[in-house]
Scaffold this active site. Structure first.
Site, PDB file in Angstrom:
ATOM      1  N   HIS A 292     -66.988  53.470 -17.853  1.00 36.29           N
ATOM      2  CA  HIS A 292     -65.908  52.278 -17.425  1.00 36.29           C
ATOM      3  C   HIS A 292     -66.913  51.117 -17.585  1.00 36.29           C
ATOM      4  CE1 HIS A 292     -63.083  54.651 -14.587  1.00 36.29           C
ATOM      5  NE2 HIS A 292     -62.775  54.885 -15.363  1.00 36.29           N
TER       6      HIS A 292
ATOM      7  N   GLU B  54     -68.945  48.580 -16.149  1.00 33.73           N
ATOM      8  CA  GLU B  54     -69.687  48.633 -14.777  1.00 33.73           C
ATOM      9  C   GLU B  54     -70.457  49.777 -14.825  1.00 33.73           C
ATOM     10  OE1 GLU B  54     -66.113  48.918 -14.410  1.00 33.73           O
ATOM     11  OE2 GLU B  54     -65.597  48.100 -12.284  1.00 33.73           O
TER      12      GLU B  54
END
Length: 148
Positions: free
Chosen positions: A53, A55
């Site tokens: 992901h 992040e």
């Protein structure tokens, strides 16, 4: 000092790159002292890693660069963080999280659950939702509409 809108535009550019690469279009950046420190987008397909992901990738970059805690950083992400990413935000002590649209199916920063504001954890970042929410939601809608 640059605005949240300014920084979210950069995160949205990352989401657009993800879209072009047939990845779920989510982009994220880390900012410290009004300076862009890291940027990336989802790379699940490219890396063949369901945990890749946006992040997570930028938090890992900062850790690889010698940062242990990110207490002076703001994370901008186009879509509400999931539980995995919320956990990483908590454990690395990101000071502030700004996101675009909510994720009613997997969001853990206000939709399904709000891990970031759960006082049972040892850290709770400042949380701001809805910055460029329309643009952030539209790119997701377009991506999934093309998949159907």
């Amino acid at each position: 000092m640059k605005s949240d809108l300014y920084w979210m535009n950069i995160a949205l550019e990352q989401a657009k790159l993800a879209f072009q690469n047939d990845e779920v279009p989510i982009g994220a950046i880390l900012v410290k002292n009004d300076k862009l420190m890291a940027k990336d987008h989802n790379r699940v397909n490219e890396l063949k890693d369901p945990l890749a992901h946006a992040e997570k990738l930028i938090i890992e970059k900062m850790i690889q660069n010698g940062e242990k805690f990110l207490s002076e950083y703001t994370l901008y992400v186009t879509t509400e963080p999931c539980l995995m990413c919320a956990g990483m935000i908590i454990w690395t002590r990101v000071s502030r999280v700004v996101f675009g649209c909510y994720d009613p199916k997997a969001g853990s920063s206000g939709s399904i659950y709000n891990a970031l504001l759960d006082n049972n954890f040892n850290h709770n970042p400042i949380l701001k939702a809805g910055v460029m929410k329309i643009e952030s939601a539209e790119i997701l809608k377009k991506f999934f509409a093309e998949k159907r």
